[in-house]
Design an enzyme around this catalytic site. Structure first.
Site, PDB file in Angstrom:
ATOM      1  N   HIS A 473      -5.323  -4.196   7.074  1.00 54.68           N
ATOM      2  CA  HIS A 473      -4.398  -4.155   5.941  1.00 54.68           C
ATOM      3  C   HIS A 473      -5.167  -4.083   4.620  1.00 54.68           C
ATOM      4  CE1 HIS A 473      -0.629  -5.398   3.756  1.00 54.68           C
ATOM      5  NE2 HIS A 473      -1.537  -5.843   2.894  1.00 54.68           N
ATOM      6  N   GLU A 474      -6.088  -5.002   4.428  1.00 48.73           N
ATOM      7  CA  GLU A 474      -6.822  -5.035   3.161  1.00 48.73           C
ATOM      8  C   GLU A 474      -7.724  -3.815   3.012  1.00 48.73           C
ATOM      9  OE1 GLU A 474      -5.894  -6.870   0.887  1.00 48.73           O
ATOM     10  OE2 GLU A 474      -4.668  -8.262   2.061  1.00 48.73           O
ATOM     11  N   HIS A 477      -5.762  -1.084   1.506  1.00 47.15           N
ATOM     12  CA  HIS A 477      -5.773  -1.201   0.042  1.00 47.15           C
ATOM     13  C   HIS A 477      -7.089  -0.678  -0.525  1.00 47.15           C
ATOM     14  CE1 HIS A 477      -2.055  -3.275  -0.774  1.00 47.15           C
ATOM     15  NE2 HIS A 477      -2.365  -4.357  -0.085  1.00 47.15           N
ATOM     16  N   HIS A 480      -7.195   2.929  -0.829  1.00 49.34           N
ATOM     17  CA  HIS A 480      -6.357   3.373  -1.947  1.00 49.34           C
ATOM     18  C   HIS A 480      -7.175   3.383  -3.241  1.00 49.34           C
ATOM     19  CE1 HIS A 480      -1.998   3.007  -3.743  1.00 49.34           C
ATOM     20  NE2 HIS A 480      -2.518   4.199  -3.936  1.00 49.34           N
TER      21      HIS A 480
END
Length: 685
Positions: A473-474, A477, A480
């Site tokens: 998940h991180e 990010h 991104h």
């Protein structure tokens, strides 16, 4: 970062540029005493830059006003990004004192910019003619920022919203510091073999390491780090100790004394409501959601309500099965929140023949880091080269140079994986520098911060499947930020709508659950053998196990957050615990489940404004991510090059170049429905 003063040493923030690899902050040369004078100089420099822009005698143009605003404040961004990354991941009393001093001052500085009538007159006078699409987007975002800050208010109202912003900064800082103090103050010492009953070897080792770090060698302690408290609640057979640990966990921020957050919450809600009213909104929720993909509190509430009913039904069915399991043990107590995880693990073992202790040896931290990297390589062509000799703010931080498929270096990725007392709880992505091309080819420096438990002496850290999901998940990010491909800093990376920002992170989690990825990277930490096919099958078959519980604890938190910020009573004063209880009663919250984040420690919402009235965003983004991964399924290849290229162009690399709805439609060809989300969570009828 050094923990001593250095009054007689040069301040590294006075240097025009750092000559460290990738321009990393020279952490070893930065002392706490350097920050306040660095902020002082950077603020003064930014004030002078703003005055020059606002007072420019030439007619306003995009270049001499908006682009000039984008170029301004570079020194302030440099000191701020360094400082606030450290206050979250490796703080100390000196840094906390600086944080309390500078947070309201930075808020006042921001207000002075966006409430400056001369500056607003220049920004509002600039038309779209002759601008590129990206320039039009920057112009649009600046105009919106000024309006939402209060640029069109009268002088008295401007003065009030500036005062509110400064006070909210103080309150958010104190909330966060109180929570860290409460988390650091609690330890549950396990003094006998009976206290350790049920704990598997990996958890005993983690508890021993935590005790050693706290000056208790040869003992075992449970702390309020999620990497310790969660597995303790799962495995401990001592119900009384589970209750003690759980009570400490859910009562963070409401223990009385100096670290109690209840009065902070009441004042925060009052000030947010007052500011929203001054800006012309009925509620703070209406103000916040006006600039999101949802667009309104009603739209967000509608999604939460659609999910709540099937989630609660499923959770109630799960509860009945857990209660029956306790009765089989001869227990006559009613299931309580501190029992749920323990009996859920036992039920999972029975129904899926799956044991957390059986899974973890195949999920060593290093293997999961490489799995995340390899997924990025197969999707986007990225490669990662670890750099052993770079400045780092803690010895455990690791650094990788990130290159694109053509070999061009596009950024630096830092990984800070282990829990420690100087780090706040949770997991997050942040940046020491964002990508942009306005001032040259500026590459990003992105960091992922986790709170995993270390392994036993000489042993690697072993992750649960939930831990591995958090890592993916991180890292979503992080991608991104790393893949950002924009010109203007305002649009870079994760600077997108709050209910769109979780799409890249939650979408990335899907690849962890793919057999192709697990077969390649889930390998035993000692033998290197891949996870057995039978275990892999059982693990994936249990993906929706306990999803009623997981959805209820999350959705309840999102509903309470929205209720608090919609309430007409907010400006007159709300008792947060009374309000929380009433909100949960209204929706029929099962007594055996607590909110994932109770109000006094709801850091997402009250330690700043990041997810305030916006905790629903995770679910909103999950509607997107469930549908987005279907695009790869429909292509017949989870690494389909054409789909991955569209994903990079319109989502991971696009920053805020487009409105979120337009960005998603450009990738997918349409907006999503909730059907894939309900299917993913096992809630479909």
């Amino acid at each position: 970062m050094r923990g001593v003063t250095a009054e007689h040493e040069p301040n590294p923030f006075s240097e025009p540029a750092w000559t460290t690899p990738h321009g990393l902050p020279p952490f070893e040369r930065i002392a706490p005493s350097h920050y306040e004078p660095a902020f002082e100089r950077a603020l003064a420099q930014h004030v002078a830059e703003i005055e020059a822009i606002a007072g420019n005698p030439e007619a306003p143009t995009f270049a001499n006003t908006i682009e000039a605003l984008e170029r301004s404040g570079q020194a302030l961004r440099r000191v701020s990004s360094t400082f606030f990354n450290l206050t979250g991941s490796h703080t100390n009393p000196e840094l906390q004192a600086v944080e309390r001093a500078v947070a309201p001052r930075l808020a006042r500085h921001g207000s002075a910019i966006y409430l400056n009538p001369d500056l607003w007159a220049r920004v509002s006078a600039i038309g779209e003619e002759g601008l590129s699409d990206e320039e039009k987007r920057v112009r649009e975002r600046y105009r919106l920022r000024f309006r939402r800050a209060g640029a069109e208010l009268d002088a008295e109202a401007k003065e009030r919203v500036a005062a509110i912003a400064a006070r909210l900064a103080e309150l958010g800082t104190q909330f966060s510091q109180n929570l860290l103090a409460d988390e650091g103050a609690f330890t549950l010492e396990l003094t006998s073999e009976d206290d350790l009953a049920g704990l598997p070897p990996f958890l005993r080792a983690a508890a021993a390491r935590a005790a050693e770090e706290r000056g208790l060698p040869g003992r075992h302690v449970v702390t309020l780090s999620r990497s310790l408290i969660d597995p303790f609640l799962v495995f401990s057979t001592r119900r009384d100790l589970r209750e003690r640990a759980y009570a400490a966990w859910i009562r963070r921020g409401e223990n009385g004394g100096e670290t109690d957050n209840r009065a902070i919450i009441t004042e925060t809600l009052r000030l947010r409501a007052e500011r929203s009213r001054l800006l012309g909104y009925d509620s703070y929720a209406a103000f916040r959601l006006d600039d999101t993909m949802a667009g309104s509190p009603e739209a967000a509430a509608g999604l939460l309500e659609e999910v709540w009913a099937p989630a609660r039904r499923r959770a109630e069915a799960e509860r009945d099965r857990l209660q029956a399991l306790a009765r089989e043990d001869g227990q006559n107590f009613d299931l309580a929140p501190w029992d749920w995880r323990h009996y859920a693990e036992r039920l999972r073992r029975r129904e899926h023949d799956l044991d957390e202790g059986e899974i973890k040896p195949y999920l060593p931290l290093e293997g999961m880091i490489q799995a995340a990297f390899d997924t990025a390589h197969r999707l986007f062509g990225l490669s990662f080269a670890e750099l052993p000799d770079v400045p780092r703010y803690h010895p455990e931080v690791r650094a990788w140079e990130v290159a694109d498929r053509d070999g061009r270096v596009i950024g630096l990725f830092l990984g800070d994986y282990f829990a420690r007392p100087s780090k706040r709880s949770g997991a997050w992505m942040s940046g020491f520098r964002s990508q942009e091309r306005l001032t040259g080819e500026v590459t990003p420096i992105i960091v992922n911060v986790m709170n995993f438990a270390k392994g036993a002496e000489g042993e690697p850290a072993l992750l649960s499947f939930d831990d591995a999901r958090t890592l993916f998940h991180e890292f979503g990010h992080a991608l991104h930020g790393l893949l950002s491909n924009v010109t203007y800093p305002l649009l870079a990376g994760t600077a997108v709508a709050g209910d769109f920002v979780e799409l890249p992170s939650q979408l990335y989690e899907h690849w962890l659950e793919q057999p192709e990825v697990l077969r390649a990277h889930a390998r035993h930490y000692r033998t290197g053998e891949p996870m057995p096919e039978d275990l892999l099958r059982r693990l994936l078959a249990a993906r929706t196990f306990n999803q009623g519980f997981a959805t209820v604890e999350y959705t309840a938190s999102a509903i309470v957050d929205l209720d608090l910020h919609l309430s007409p009573l907010a400006e007159s004063g709300i008792d947060p615990l009374t309000f929380e209880a009433e909100s949960l009663r209204r929706i029929g919250m099962p007594a055996e489940i607590a909110m994932r984040h109770r109000t006094p420690h709801f850091q997402h919402v009250f330690a700043g404004e990041g997810y305030a009235a916006g905790y629903y965003s995770y679910l909103w983004s999950e509607v997107l991510d469930a549908d987005a991964f279907d695009a790869f399924r429909e292509a017949g290849n989870i690494f389909d090059p054409a789909t991955a290229e569209r994903l990079r162009t319109y989502v991971y690399g696009a920053g805020n170049l487009r409105d979120a709805r337009n960005a998603y439609t450009a990738f997918r060809g349409r907006l999503p429905s909730t059907a894939p989300l309900l299917r993913k969570r096992g809630l479909a009828a």
